[in-house]
Structure formats: structure tokens, C-alpha cells
Design a protein around this motif. Structure first.
Motif, mmCIF file in Angstrom:
data_model
loop_
_atom_site.group_PDB
_atom_site.id
_atom_site.type_symbol
_atom_site.label_atom_id
_atom_site.label_comp_id
_atom_site.label_asym_id
_atom_site.label_seq_id
_atom_site.Cartn_x
_atom_site.Cartn_y
_atom_site.Cartn_z
ATOM 1 N N GLU A 33 0.814 -1.212 0.000
ATOM 2 C CA GLU A 33 0.000 0.000 0.000
ATOM 3 C C GLU A 33 0.849 1.264 0.000
ATOM 4 O OE1 GLU A 33 -3.826 1.844 2.464
ATOM 5 O OE2 GLU A 33 -2.930 -0.068 3.052
ATOM 6 N N ALA A 34 2.007 1.228 0.636
ATOM 7 C CA ALA A 34 2.841 2.426 0.745
ATOM 8 C C ALA A 34 3.330 2.909 -0.617
ATOM 9 C CB ALA A 34 4.026 2.168 1.669
ATOM 10 N N SER A 35 3.614 1.985 -1.543
ATOM 11 C CA SER A 35 4.148 2.357 -2.860
ATOM 12 C C SER A 35 3.242 1.952 -4.014
ATOM 13 C CB SER A 35 5.531 1.736 -3.065
ATOM 14 O OG SER A 35 5.450 0.320 -3.070
ATOM 15 N N ASN A 36 2.084 1.368 -3.698
ATOM 16 C CA ASN A 36 1.155 0.881 -4.728
ATOM 17 C C ASN A 36 1.820 -0.102 -5.692
ATOM 18 O OD1 ASN A 36 -0.030 3.713 -3.904
ATOM 19 N ND2 ASN A 36 -1.715 2.549 -4.813
ATOM 20 N N THR A 37 2.738 -0.894 -5.142
ATOM 21 C CA THR A 37 3.469 -1.888 -5.918
ATOM 22 C C THR A 37 2.880 -3.271 -5.708
ATOM 23 O OG1 THR A 37 5.503 -0.613 -5.674
ATOM 24 C CG2 THR A 37 5.747 -2.927 -6.314
ATOM 25 N N SER A 41 10.144 -7.261 -5.937
ATOM 26 C CA SER A 41 9.955 -7.247 -4.483
ATOM 27 C C SER A 41 10.085 -5.836 -3.919
ATOM 28 C CB SER A 41 10.991 -8.156 -3.816
ATOM 29 O OG SER A 41 12.309 -7.662 -4.054
ATOM 30 N N VAL A 42 9.647 -5.664 -2.679
ATOM 31 C CA VAL A 42 9.639 -4.355 -2.012
ATOM 32 C C VAL A 42 10.367 -4.428 -0.674
ATOM 33 C CG1 VAL A 42 8.172 -2.588 -0.935
ATOM 34 C CG2 VAL A 42 7.486 -3.629 -3.106
ATOM 35 N N LEU A 43 11.263 -3.457 -0.459
ATOM 36 C CA LEU A 43 11.904 -3.235 0.839
ATOM 37 C C LEU A 43 11.262 -1.998 1.462
ATOM 38 C CD1 LEU A 43 14.327 -4.048 2.738
ATOM 39 C CD2 LEU A 43 15.645 -2.306 1.511
ATOM 40 N N ASP A 44 10.797 -2.114 2.689
ATOM 41 C CA ASP A 44 10.087 -1.005 3.331
ATOM 42 C C ASP A 44 11.071 0.034 3.853
ATOM 43 O OD1 ASP A 44 7.535 -2.392 3.090
ATOM 44 O OD2 ASP A 44 8.288 -3.709 4.661
ATOM 45 N N TYR A 53 11.362 -4.885 6.945
ATOM 46 C CA TYR A 53 11.276 -6.015 6.019
ATOM 47 C C TYR A 53 9.904 -6.682 5.981
ATOM 48 C CZ TYR A 53 16.320 -5.428 6.395
ATOM 49 O OH TYR A 53 17.580 -4.899 6.390
ATOM 50 N N ASP A 54 8.864 -5.995 6.397
ATOM 51 C CA ASP A 54 7.543 -6.617 6.473
ATOM 52 C C ASP A 54 7.082 -7.127 5.107
ATOM 53 O OD1 ASP A 54 7.562 -6.020 9.143
ATOM 54 O OD2 ASP A 54 6.106 -4.380 9.027
ATOM 55 N N SER A 55 7.235 -6.326 4.067
ATOM 56 C CA SER A 55 6.769 -6.730 2.737
ATOM 57 C C SER A 55 7.534 -7.950 2.241
ATOM 58 C CB SER A 55 6.921 -5.567 1.754
ATOM 59 O OG SER A 55 6.074 -4.499 2.102
ATOM 60 N N ALA A 56 8.844 -7.946 2.413
ATOM 61 C CA ALA A 56 9.651 -9.091 1.993
ATOM 62 C C ALA A 56 9.337 -10.328 2.820
ATOM 63 C CB ALA A 56 11.128 -8.750 2.096
ATOM 64 N N ASP A 106 10.190 4.231 -7.485
ATOM 65 C CA ASP A 106 9.159 4.521 -6.483
ATOM 66 C C ASP A 106 9.143 3.561 -5.312
ATOM 67 O OD1 ASP A 106 8.303 2.386 -7.993
ATOM 68 O OD2 ASP A 106 6.688 3.501 -8.971
ATOM 69 N N HIS A 107 10.023 2.563 -5.336
ATOM 70 C CA HIS A 107 10.182 1.696 -4.167
ATOM 71 C C HIS A 107 11.549 1.042 -4.220
ATOM 72 C CE1 HIS A 107 8.903 -1.450 -7.079
ATOM 73 N NE2 HIS A 107 9.649 -2.243 -6.336
ATOM 74 N N LEU A 108 12.001 0.592 -3.061
ATOM 75 C CA LEU A 108 13.292 -0.085 -2.958
ATOM 76 C C LEU A 108 13.098 -1.580 -3.155
ATOM 77 C CD1 LEU A 108 13.591 2.666 -1.397
ATOM 78 C CD2 LEU A 108 15.308 1.522 0.012
ATOM 79 N N SER A 109 14.067 -2.222 -3.774
ATOM 80 C CA SER A 109 14.044 -3.668 -3.965
ATOM 81 C C SER A 109 14.562 -4.385 -2.719
ATOM 82 C CB SER A 109 14.912 -4.060 -5.161
ATOM 83 O OG SER A 109 15.128 -5.459 -5.180
ATOM 84 N N ALA A 110 13.915 -5.500 -2.401
ATOM 85 C CA ALA A 110 14.358 -6.345 -1.277
ATOM 86 C C ALA A 110 15.162 -7.542 -1.771
ATOM 87 C CB ALA A 110 13.146 -6.825 -0.482
#
Length: 294
Positions: free
Chosen positions: A20-24, A42-45, A55-58, A83-87
């Protein structure tokens, strides 16, 4: 029908995870013939104001993969996200798998290596990644073949990955009512993006298409699966016979009105390094903020 280098009658199992934070939307893509899978985008918070990584998303991906007893063979970045960091490194440490991106990552690294004044110690040869995909290159996920389709325009290194009867669009296309990605970042080009989209739309009508971002236009529920046929007919930016000239004019005017993504500064620095966070000369994780550089 056009010839494609993979068996499009294979139906991979696809599970999407919305951030939700990055709409990814991140994906786990499982081979129906084995326990092998791939992770895509993937997304890194990050709490940017506090300078705090989590690391919640990962961990959601790790939990789903672990519970199903899956084996990760590849961790794919469709492009260097702004628009988002990779995990990816965190996931690789926990689950294994090779981290891959399009071979034109070197162009992205060259441009943003200068923007962030990275110096000669920052390698601009893509060596931070385990695999660099060429246009049309095939690869395996268990028993299932996939191939990478170069789709530059949003960024030079953008790729759509075709896995059986499913394609993963990255930012090249959004849902039909969302249109397409911007083309005004360094290295982007609206005409090139239009041409790339036509390559994607030449895939079979019935192919499932999975989207990397959705913003719920008009207040509709978040969605991330469509088809090539739906896109060709209904995409508000390129569907229903819109011309290249129409698209370039619209995209150029629209992009001039858009603000920069709120996480573009940390995202580019991390993602051009395959998800590794840069460090200062003392080894401390550290990000830069170039002024008037973007």
C-alpha cells in the motif's frame, strides 16, 4: 500466429502481494510442474523521514514461499524502480535464487552514477546482478521456460517477462484504465515507450498480463491482472487504435505535470545496486540527496 520461444500453454501459478505504501504489486510465480518459483519486483520497506529500513513486505513473500515449500530460482527486477526499494538481497540471503535485470542496466548505472556522484568505486557494468537479460533471452523456472522482452521507454532497462501464458509488465503498462508509465526520467523516451508497448500488445490476446503498480483510478478497488486483448482494446493511452503521434503528444504533456515519485532518491541509489544499500567510507549505510540533479 507469431512464433514465441516458450510454451504458452503452460499456466504458472501467480500470487500477487500489494504494498500500500508504494502501490506496488510483487509476485510469486510458481512452475506447475515442480516446486520451483520466481519472485518478481519485491519491495523493501523504508520510513524515509526516519531513515529506517524494515522487512515486512519481503517477509510476507518469505512466509508464503516457506509455507508452500517452494524453491526460489530467480529474483527478477523488471527495471530499476524509482518509487520503491528492492528487497532482492534480503530475499536472496533467506531463500537463494539469482537476481536478474535487463542488460541495459549499465546505461541506467552510468546516468545515475553521475547524478549521485558515485565515483569510480561504483561499478557501471551490471556486475551487482547475477544475471543480465538480453532481449528475447530464454531462461528456466523449474521445468517452465520464460523469456525476457526488452521494453525500453520508461527506462532503458525495462523488460516484460513472459512465463507460459502469463506476462509481467513492470511499468510499461498499467491496468487499462490506468494507461502507461511516464517517460520523462533520464533515459526515458515516449516514442520508444509506444514502440515497446506495441511489442507487448502483439502477444496473444488471451495471455494474462500482470501489472507492477495500480492506483485504483476513479476510486475502484486495486487490481493487477488483465489480458493482452483487454489492453489492446481498452487501454486509455494506447488502446483502440491510438497513434504513435497521439501517444507522444499526450505522454509529453502529461509527464510535464507529474511530480517526482516521493521515494525516487533512495530507490535509484539502492536499485541500481541490485537492492544493496550504499555505504559511506566507514561502512555505514548512507544515502545521498543530490540537489537539482533530477
Amino acid at each position: 500466429m507469431a512464433e514465441y520461444p516458450v510454451d504458452m500453454t503452460v499456466t504458472p501459478e501467480v500470487e500477487g502481494f500489494f504494498d500500500e505504501a508504494s502501490n506496488t504489486i510483487s509476485y510469486i510465480v510458481k512452475d506447475p510442474g515442480s516446486d520451483a518459483c520466481a519472485i518478481i519486483d519485491s519491495v523493501l520497506d523504508i520510513d524515509y523521514a526516519a531513515g529506517r529500513i524494515s522487512y515486512d513486505s519481503a517477509d510476507r513473500l518469505i512466509d508464503a514461499i516457506t509455507k508452500r515449500g517452494l524453491r526460489v530460482e530467480c529474483i527478477i527486477e523488471t527495471h530499476v524502480h524509482a518509487d520503491h526499494l528492492s528487497a532482492a538481497p534480503y530475499l536472496q540471503e533467506k531463500l537463494g535464487g539469482k537476481i536478474g535485470v535487463g542488460t541495459r542496466i549499465m546505461e541506467v548505472q552510468e546516468v545515475f552514477g553521475k547524478v549521485f556522484n558515485e565515483g569510480t568505486e561504483f561499478q557501471r557494468d551490471g556486475s551487482q546482478f547475477d544475471a543480465l537479460f538480453e532481449d528475447g533471452q530464454t531462461y528456466q523456472i523449474g521445468t517452465m521456460q520464460a523469456f525476457a522482452l526488452a521494453t525500453p521507454g520508461h527506462t532503458p532497462a525495462c523488460m516484460v517477462h513472459v512465463v507460459g501464458d502469463a506476462a509481467f509488465a513492470g511499468d510499461t503498462l498499467f491496468m487499462p484504465d490506468g494507461g502507461s508509465a511516464r517517460a520523462d526520467f533520464p533515459g526515458g523516451d515516449a516514442g520508444e515507450l509506444y514502440d515497446s508497448i506495441q511489442k507487448v500488445l502483439s502477444l496473444p490476446d488471451e495471455m494474462r498480463l500482470f501489472i507492477c503498480h495500480d492506483y485504483g483510478p476513479g476510486g475502484r478497488a486495486i487490481a493487477w491482472e488483465t489480458t493482452i486483448g483487454e489492453q489492446r482494446q481498452n487501454n486509455i493511452h494506447v488502446g483502440d487504435g491510438k497513434t504513435r503521434e497521439d501517444f507522444i503528444r499526450f505522454r509529453t504533456e502529461r509527464d510535464a505535470e507529474l511530480a517526482m515519485p516521493k521515494l525516487i532518491i533512495p530507490s535509484l541509489q539502492v536499485n541500481m545496486r541490485a537492492g544493496e544499500i550504499p555505504r559511506d567510507e566507514d561502512g555505514n549505510p548512507m544515502l545521498k540527496v543530490p540537489l537539482s540533479g533530477l
